[in-house]
Design a protein around this motif. Structure first.
Motif, PDB file in Angstrom:
ATOM      1  N   PRO A  59       0.801  -1.230   0.000  1.00  0.00           N
ATOM      2  CA  PRO A  59       0.000   0.000   0.000  1.00  0.00           C
ATOM      3  C   PRO A  59       0.833   1.278   0.000  1.00  0.00           C
ATOM      4  CG  PRO A  59      -0.014  -1.017   2.183  1.00  0.00           C
ATOM      5  CD  PRO A  59       0.724  -1.954   1.293  1.00  0.00           C
ATOM      6  N   ASP A  60       2.133   1.176   0.337  1.00  0.00           N
ATOM      7  CA  ASP A  60       2.958   2.381   0.402  1.00  0.00           C
ATOM      8  C   ASP A  60       3.644   2.708  -0.923  1.00  0.00           C
ATOM      9  OD1 ASP A  60       2.320   2.785   3.045  1.00  0.00           O
ATOM     10  OD2 ASP A  60       4.042   1.629   3.796  1.00  0.00           O
ATOM     11  N   LEU A  61       3.414   1.896  -1.967  1.00  0.00           N
ATOM     12  CA  LEU A  61       4.086   2.147  -3.241  1.00  0.00           C
ATOM     13  C   LEU A  61       3.070   2.184  -4.377  1.00  0.00           C
ATOM     14  CD1 LEU A  61       7.116  -0.255  -2.705  1.00  0.00           C
ATOM     15  CD2 LEU A  61       7.291   2.234  -2.993  1.00  0.00           C
ATOM     16  N   MET A  62       3.324   3.093  -5.303  1.00  0.00           N
ATOM     17  CA  MET A  62       2.444   3.247  -6.471  1.00  0.00           C
ATOM     18  C   MET A  62       2.695   2.105  -7.463  1.00  0.00           C
ATOM     19  SD  MET A  62       0.907   6.128  -5.997  1.00  0.00           S
ATOM     20  CE  MET A  62       0.448   6.888  -7.554  1.00  0.00           C
ATOM     21  N   PRO A  63       1.712   1.791  -8.308  1.00  0.00           N
ATOM     22  CA  PRO A  63       1.986   0.851  -9.410  1.00  0.00           C
ATOM     23  C   PRO A  63       3.111   1.411 -10.299  1.00  0.00           C
ATOM     24  CG  PRO A  63      -0.353   1.398  -9.286  1.00  0.00           C
ATOM     25  CD  PRO A  63       0.350   2.312  -8.344  1.00  0.00           C
ATOM     26  N   ILE A  64       3.806   0.528 -10.996  1.00  0.00           N
ATOM     27  CA  ILE A  64       4.887   0.963 -11.890  1.00  0.00           C
ATOM     28  C   ILE A  64       4.327   1.006 -13.301  1.00  0.00           C
ATOM     29  CG2 ILE A  64       7.186   0.397 -12.760  1.00  0.00           C
ATOM     30  CD1 ILE A  64       7.525  -1.345 -10.187  1.00  0.00           C
ATOM     31  N   LYS A  65       4.272   2.197 -13.891  1.00  0.00           N
ATOM     32  CA  LYS A  65       3.750   2.326 -15.252  1.00  0.00           C
ATOM     33  C   LYS A  65       4.871   2.760 -16.183  1.00  0.00           C
ATOM     34  CE  LYS A  65      -0.941   3.310 -13.855  1.00  0.00           C
ATOM     35  NZ  LYS A  65      -2.075   4.225 -13.833  1.00  0.00           N
ATOM     36  N   LEU A  66       5.069   2.003 -17.248  1.00  0.00           N
ATOM     37  CA  LEU A  66       6.168   2.293 -18.172  1.00  0.00           C
ATOM     38  C   LEU A  66       5.620   2.605 -19.560  1.00  0.00           C
ATOM     39  CD1 LEU A  66       8.564  -0.647 -17.168  1.00  0.00           C
ATOM     40  CD2 LEU A  66       8.467   1.675 -16.218  1.00  0.00           C
ATOM     41  N   SER A  67       6.183   3.638 -20.182  1.00  0.00           N
ATOM     42  CA  SER A  67       5.740   3.980 -21.541  1.00  0.00           C
ATOM     43  C   SER A  67       6.556   3.190 -22.562  1.00  0.00           C
ATOM     44  CB  SER A  67       5.922   5.468 -21.784  1.00  0.00           C
ATOM     45  OG  SER A  67       7.301   5.787 -21.784  1.00  0.00           O
ATOM     46  N   ASP A  68       6.009   3.065 -23.766  1.00  0.00           N
ATOM     47  CA  ASP A  68       6.751   2.418 -24.855  1.00  0.00           C
ATOM     48  C   ASP A  68       8.076   3.133 -25.086  1.00  0.00           C
ATOM     49  OD1 ASP A  68       4.628   0.773 -25.112  1.00  0.00           O
ATOM     50  OD2 ASP A  68       3.801   1.733 -26.905  1.00  0.00           O
ATOM     51  N   GLU A  69       8.020   4.445 -24.981  1.00  0.00           N
ATOM     52  CA  GLU A  69       9.219   5.241 -25.251  1.00  0.00           C
ATOM     53  C   GLU A  69      10.314   4.927 -24.224  1.00  0.00           C
ATOM     54  OE1 GLU A  69       8.549   9.374 -24.686  1.00  0.00           O
ATOM     55  OE2 GLU A  69      10.484   9.925 -25.584  1.00  0.00           O
ATOM     56  N   TYR A  70       9.911   4.814 -22.957  1.00  0.00           N
ATOM     57  CA  TYR A  70      10.867   4.490 -21.889  1.00  0.00           C
ATOM     58  C   TYR A  70      11.555   3.154 -22.188  1.00  0.00           C
ATOM     59  CZ  TYR A  70      12.473   3.058 -17.220  1.00  0.00           C
ATOM     60  OH  TYR A  70      13.218   2.618 -16.163  1.00  0.00           O
ATOM     61  N   ILE A  71      10.753   2.170 -22.579  1.00  0.00           N
ATOM     62  CA  ILE A  71      11.307   0.843 -22.846  1.00  0.00           C
ATOM     63  C   ILE A  71      12.213   0.871 -24.080  1.00  0.00           C
ATOM     64  CG2 ILE A  71      10.682  -1.540 -23.465  1.00  0.00           C
ATOM     65  CD1 ILE A  71       8.100  -1.032 -21.735  1.00  0.00           C
ATOM     66  N   GLN A  72      11.762   1.599 -25.107  1.00  0.00           N
ATOM     67  CA  GLN A  72      12.565   1.702 -26.323  1.00  0.00           C
ATOM     68  C   GLN A  72      13.920   2.358 -26.026  1.00  0.00           C
ATOM     69  OE1 GLN A  72      11.794   0.251 -29.268  1.00  0.00           O
ATOM     70  NE2 GLN A  72      13.899   0.784 -29.830  1.00  0.00           N
ATOM     71  N   ASN A  73      13.903   3.406 -25.185  1.00  0.00           N
ATOM     72  CA  ASN A  73      15.154   4.077 -24.835  1.00  0.00           C
ATOM     73  C   ASN A  73      16.138   3.115 -24.191  1.00  0.00           C
ATOM     74  OD1 ASN A  73      14.580   6.574 -25.821  1.00  0.00           O
ATOM     75  ND2 ASN A  73      13.811   7.392 -23.872  1.00  0.00           N
ATOM     76  N   ILE A  74      15.643   2.251 -23.339  1.00  0.00           N
ATOM     77  CA  ILE A  74      16.531   1.281 -22.684  1.00  0.00           C
ATOM     78  C   ILE A  74      17.045   0.274 -23.712  1.00  0.00           C
ATOM     79  CG2 ILE A  74      16.661  -0.567 -20.969  1.00  0.00           C
ATOM     80  CD1 ILE A  74      14.705   1.054 -19.263  1.00  0.00           C
ATOM     81  N   LYS A  75      16.138  -0.164 -24.578  1.00  0.00           N
ATOM     82  CA  LYS A  75      16.536  -1.107 -25.636  1.00  0.00           C
ATOM     83  C   LYS A  75      17.682  -0.521 -26.473  1.00  0.00           C
ATOM     84  CE  LYS A  75      13.334  -4.161 -27.657  1.00  0.00           C
ATOM     85  NZ  LYS A  75      12.006  -4.233 -28.292  1.00  0.00           N
ATOM     86  N   ASP A  76      17.566   0.779 -26.774  1.00  0.00           N
ATOM     87  CA  ASP A  76      18.580   1.424 -27.617  1.00  0.00           C
ATOM     88  C   ASP A  76      19.956   1.477 -26.959  1.00  0.00           C
ATOM     89  OD1 ASP A  76      16.668   1.791 -29.526  1.00  0.00           O
ATOM     90  OD2 ASP A  76      16.261   3.893 -29.019  1.00  0.00           O
ATOM     91  N   THR A  77      19.999   1.373 -25.640  1.00  0.00           N
ATOM     92  CA  THR A  77      21.308   1.475 -24.987  1.00  0.00           C
ATOM     93  C   THR A  77      21.903   0.112 -24.638  1.00  0.00           C
ATOM     94  OG1 THR A  77      20.419   1.505 -22.742  1.00  0.00           O
ATOM     95  CG2 THR A  77      20.610   3.641 -23.863  1.00  0.00           C
TER      96      THR A  77
END
Ligand code: ADP
Ligand code: MG
Ligand code: ZN
Length: 476
Positions: free
Chosen positions: A275-293
């Motif tokens: 209850p003390d932590l928010m759900p983790i929401k990731l955008s396509d762009e965020y994931i793509q940026n990681i993929k690129d590195t």
């Protein structure tokens, strides 16, 4: 009866973020007990966790590098249990919505490749450490490790032998090192595996009951534990018993496993959303940026070494299994432009030296550049390969530049034809029997004569020129 072995692994890797998963405390290994701690990671009532963004990034990197699908929305859950090294009496983990799912990695065992499925990768916090104190007879709690971020990588039950299980963990270790998310130091516990194992009669489709052996922290103990557990389960079944689903421990010194608790008793963790932590929401762009590195991964390097450089499959597999070794290979090859020679030195002497010294490949006593210089000294004909071995041993001890060693010890190869011819004439004259032997068809006599000349020249004679002059004599 013939049995088939079924193995699935849960691998825990400590992430190499600078700070812990829910607070700003240092993740550094060791340190005086309870010095990397704060109210959050010591579980003080009312202290609130804040998720370290780097943990998500690293876990996503691991997921992408193992061909997982990355969840656009996931959450963290409380896993409730009491243990003295976990003062909150719950671990924050992920239950039904992990960050990564449905991945796979390729393993190489002997001549063949096999795909091992990855069920999921989730993030969670590590526990503290109990220090059993002989002096007081009690146990002390060190919470420096509490809250260090972990990923847990759960495999499908796809492995069929100890060899495959070890190859799988080696592959994961390599990948995590390549993408820089964990230092994977097994001896410090930053990579450890739980072995789930069952056996079934060959031909039977239904899996047998599995046991889970916790916290194995070397390849050797993984392999030994598996062999032990296979033999134990076989003997239980063969004597008419049943396998109990249980959690087990491995005692590496005794070379045997023992039951710790029955699974049924311990498995109700009463997971619920944290209850003390928010759900983790990731955008396509965020994931793509990681993929690129993402850097080049071991599988791709391996193929490149085989197809472009022409290394044997086996050698390419060994060199790319460790990022440090593969980086060393590339750095040395870039300087001397003789990748095959670098590979030969690695496969023979460098792996041996690392083993003897008990160091990782990025802790070798000499640099890749100095190995490259040594190879160039051979390629230019400045020193013979026999002398190079001696120079190498010196580099292992002192780390010195091979050019300096050669100069200081006067090891430069003698290529002066006049000087060599003089020695050859003398040795041939002194060994008429060898000359006769050679003429009678005993090729070994040539090697003997070359050896005698080399000895006379203290290993410094240019072997091509030596050979040429000796053959001139023999073929007269
Ligand atoms: P738990 O939380 O009970 O340990 P998980 O689902 O996290 O369960 O992990 C189960 C692990 O056991 C997985 O790696 C899976 O592949 C493996 N596994 C499941 N069933 C069997 C079986 N019958 N024999 C061997 N391994 C199994
Ligand atoms: Mg488990
Ligand atoms: Zn803290």
């Amino acid at each position: 009866m013939e049995y088939e072995v079924i193995i699935g692994l849960e691998v825990h890797a400590e992430l190499s973020t600078k700070t812990k998963i829910y607070c700003g405390c240092s993740t550094e290994f060791g340190g005086d007990p309870n010095t990397h701690c704060c109210p959050v990671c010591t579980g003080m009532p009312g202290a609130l966790p804040v998720l370290n963004e780097k943990v998500v990034e690293y876990a996503v990197r691991a997921g992408l590098a193992t061909n997982c699908e990355i969840a656009r929305e996931s959450k963290q859950d409380r896993k409730n249990y009491f243990y003295p090294d976990t003062p909150r009496a719950y671990q924050i983990s992920q239950f039904d919505l992990p960050l990564c799912e449905h991945g796979h990695v390729e393993i190489n065992v002997g001549e063949s490749n096999k795909t091992i499925g990855i069920t999921r990768i989730h993030i969670e916090d590590d526990a503290g450490k109990l220090v059993h104190d002989g002096y007081t007879g009690g146990s002390l709690v060190d919470l420096n490790r509490a809250g260090v971020p972990l990923i847990e990588i759960v495999s499908e039950p796809d492995m069929r032998s100890a060899e495959e299980a070890v190859a799988y963990v080696e592959k994961l270790k390599g990948i995590l090192e390549y993408i820089g998310v964990s230092d994977c130091k097994m001896q410090e516990g930053s990579l450890r595996a739980d072995v789930n194992l069952s056996i079934r009669p060959v031909g039977q489709e239904k899996f047998g009951t599995r046991t889970e052996t916790k916290n194995l922290n070397s390849f050797r103990s993984i392999a030994r534990c598996i062999e032990f557990e296979i033999a134990r389960q076989k003997s239980v079944l063969e004597s008419g018993g049943v396998i109990l689903q249980e959690t087990r421990r491995w005692d590496d010194e005794a070379g045997e496993g023992y039951a710790m608790r029955a699974k049924e008793e311990a498995n109700d963790y009463r997971y619920f959303p944290e209850p003390d932590l928010m759900p983790i929401k990731l955008s396509d762009e965020y994931i793509q940026n990681i993929k690129d590195t993402l850097p080049e991964l071991p599988e791709s390097r391996r193929n490149r070494y085989i197809n472009e450089i022409g290394l044997p499959e086996y050698d390419a597999g060994i060199i790319t299994s460790s990022k440090h070794l593969s980086d060393f290979f590339e750095a040395a090859a870039a300087v001397c432009r003789n990748a095959k020679a670098v590979s030969n030195w690695i496969m023979t002497d460098i792996i041996r030296v690392a083993k003897e010294k008990g160091v990782e490949y990025n802790e070798l006593p000499f640099t890749a550049e100095n190995l490259a210089k040594l190879i160039m000294l051979i390629d230019k004909g400045t020193i013979s390969s026999a002398i190079a071995k001696k120079v190498f041993e010196e580099m292992v001890e002192t780390g010195a530049n091979p050019e300096k060693i050669v100069e200081e010890k006067g090891l430069v190869q003698i290529s002066d034809e006049g000087a060599i011819k003089e020695v050859v004439d003398k040795i041939v004259a002194a060994n008429p029997q060898s000359v006769a032997d050679y003429k009678a068809g005993k090729d070994r006599a040539l090697g003997f004569l070359v050896g005698q000349c080399m000895k006379e020249m203290k290993g410094k004679g240019n072997p091509q020129i030596l050979n040429k002059f000796i053959l001139e004599h023999l073929n007269k």
